[in-house]
Design a protein around this motif. Structure first.
Motif, short mmCIF file in Angstrom:
data_model
loop_
_atom_site.label_atom_id
_atom_site.label_comp_id
_atom_site.label_asym_id
_atom_site.label_seq_id
_atom_site.Cartn_x
_atom_site.Cartn_y
_atom_site.Cartn_z
N GLY A 9 4.30 8.07 -1.51
CA GLY A 9 3.78 8.32 -2.84
C GLY A 9 4.31 9.60 -3.45
N TRP B 220 0.92 5.61 0.25
CA TRP B 220 0.25 6.87 0.58
C TRP B 220 1.30 7.86 1.08
CZ3 TRP B 220 0.59 2.71 3.77
CH2 TRP B 220 1.09 2.94 5.05
N HIS C 123 -3.17 4.40 -2.85
CA HIS C 123 -2.74 3.57 -3.97
C HIS C 123 -2.33 2.21 -3.42
CE1 HIS C 123 -2.22 7.47 -6.05
NE2 HIS C 123 -2.37 6.76 -7.16
N SER C 124 -2.59 1.17 -4.18
CA SER C 124 -2.10 -0.15 -3.83
C SER C 124 -1.47 -0.76 -5.07
CB SER C 124 -3.24 -1.04 -3.32
OG SER C 124 -2.72 -2.21 -2.72
N GLN C 125 -0.28 -1.32 -4.90
CA GLN C 125 0.47 -1.87 -6.03
C GLN C 125 0.96 -3.26 -5.67
OE1 GLN C 125 3.25 0.86 -7.76
NE2 GLN C 125 4.28 -0.71 -8.95
N THR D 32 -1.45 -1.13 -10.45
CA THR D 32 -1.71 -0.10 -9.45
C THR D 32 -3.18 0.24 -9.46
OG1 THR D 32 0.50 0.84 -9.70
CG2 THR D 32 -1.15 2.24 -8.69
N GLU D 33 -3.78 0.34 -8.27
CA GLU D 33 -5.19 0.70 -8.20
C GLU D 33 -5.43 1.61 -7.01
OE1 GLU D 33 -7.59 -2.73 -7.61
OE2 GLU D 33 -6.53 -3.39 -5.81
N MET D 34 -6.52 2.36 -7.09
CA MET D 34 -6.95 3.21 -6.00
C MET D 34 -7.91 2.42 -5.13
SD MET D 34 -5.38 6.06 -6.67
CE MET D 34 -6.21 7.32 -5.71
N ASP E 38 0.84 -1.19 0.00
CA ASP E 38 0.00 0.00 0.00
C ASP E 38 0.88 1.25 0.00
OD1 ASP E 38 -2.40 -1.35 -0.03
OD2 ASP E 38 -2.62 -1.36 2.15
#
Length: 303
Positions: A230, A226, A280-282, A289-291, A224
């Protein structure tokens, strides 16, 4: 669950870690914990029957279907317990076939153990740092569980993933301690990393942000992203103000009981550190990558 502001260095400090977070709260599935052993090591033995680390799946050459690939992205313990029940209706003291274990990583082992201990009113918390016993050549990023030993009046560290105690920094060093050592010139930043070709101080500062969130009862996934993490490319140097912020956290964590109220205040006011509702998570298993909305995910209470 509403976060309480702690203003003293009394037992309220430990009370904070007795309480479940939105993530560790087992909710309606708390009954699964009632028949488990009481000791962290014994509980962790049983976790091996219901969970399996993604590395073991990869090394065994097992190909996962879409449902099992997504399990590693599970944040709330309540949802993890739901998946454990869906996979098999066996008690936890029965060894399951690999196909019936939930594929996770070290963070899930640590978070589930933390949840079980908090359910029993034992102060517990998830810690991000680096283990010397996982990979040759460097200390590998890792997540373990810490719990309060009331008799010895100290935190005890246990790795529920590999079933190893982590009594000192030679085996597991927390991210803040690694940061202090690097900044003081005592530790080599190349000692710490995510892989043989991904090492350096930048890896440590990523884990400082994650560890500080966990210390504030936001037990996020290992991928994750943030705030401060980020803001910069992976290995970019920090601006002086951001480096000083991590210095301040690491320094105050040396005496966290006395500085607890100040540390909580730093976390709550600083968006570079505080976990927001949208992150964001990758996942390293997919590279995408997704929100993620943590409220909808069940990992954060609405505010």
């Amino acid at each position: 669950m509403e976060q309480r502001t702690i203003t003293t260095a009394s037992d309220d400090w430990l009370a904070f870690y007795r309480e479940q977070s939105a993530i560790t709260n087992p909710r309606q599935r708390a009954g699964a914990f009632d028949f488990l052993p009481s000791e962290a090591a014994e509980i962790s033995e049983l976790l091996q029957n219901v969970l399996i680390h993604n590395w073991k799946i990869r090394s065994a050459g097992i190909v996962l279907d879409e449902r099992r690939r997504l399990d590693i992205e599970t944040r709330p313990v309540a949802r993890l317990l739901e998946r454990i029940d869906e996979a098999a209706t066996l008690p936890w003291d029965v060894e399951r076939d690999i196909e019936r274990r939930i594929v996770v990583d070290c963070r899930h082992f640590a978070t589930l153990l933390c949840s079980i201990l908090r359910h029993r009113s034992v102060p517990a918390r998830v810690r991000h740092g680096f283990a010397s016993y996982l990979q040759p050549g460097h200390s590998q990023s890792h997540v373990i569980c810490e719990y309060w030993d009331a008799v010895a009046s100290r935190w005890e560290r246990f790795d529920p993933d590999t079933l190893q105690p982590c009594a000192d920094d030679s085996r597991f060093i927390s991210a803040d301690a690694a940061w202090r050592g690097i900044r003081a010139g005592i530790l080599d930043p190349e000692q710490f990393g995510y892989a043989p070709d991904l090492r350096g101080a930048w890896c440590v500062r990523w884990e400082v942000v994650r560890d500080f969130a966990a210390l504030n009862r936001h037990e996020m996934l290992t991928f994750d992203i943030w705030g401060l993490n980020g803001t910069y490319p992976y290995d970019a140097p920090l601006e002086p103000g951001d480096a000083l912020l991590l210095d301040e956290i690491a320094l105050q964590l040396r005496d966290e009981r006395i500085n607890f109220a100040a540390l909580r205040a730093i976390y709550e006011r600083d968006s570079r550190l505080r976990v927001p509702r949208i992150i964001h998570s990758q996942p390293y298993t997919t590279g995408r990558t997704e929100m993620v909305d943590l409220t909808l995910d069940g990992s954060m209470t609405s505010v």
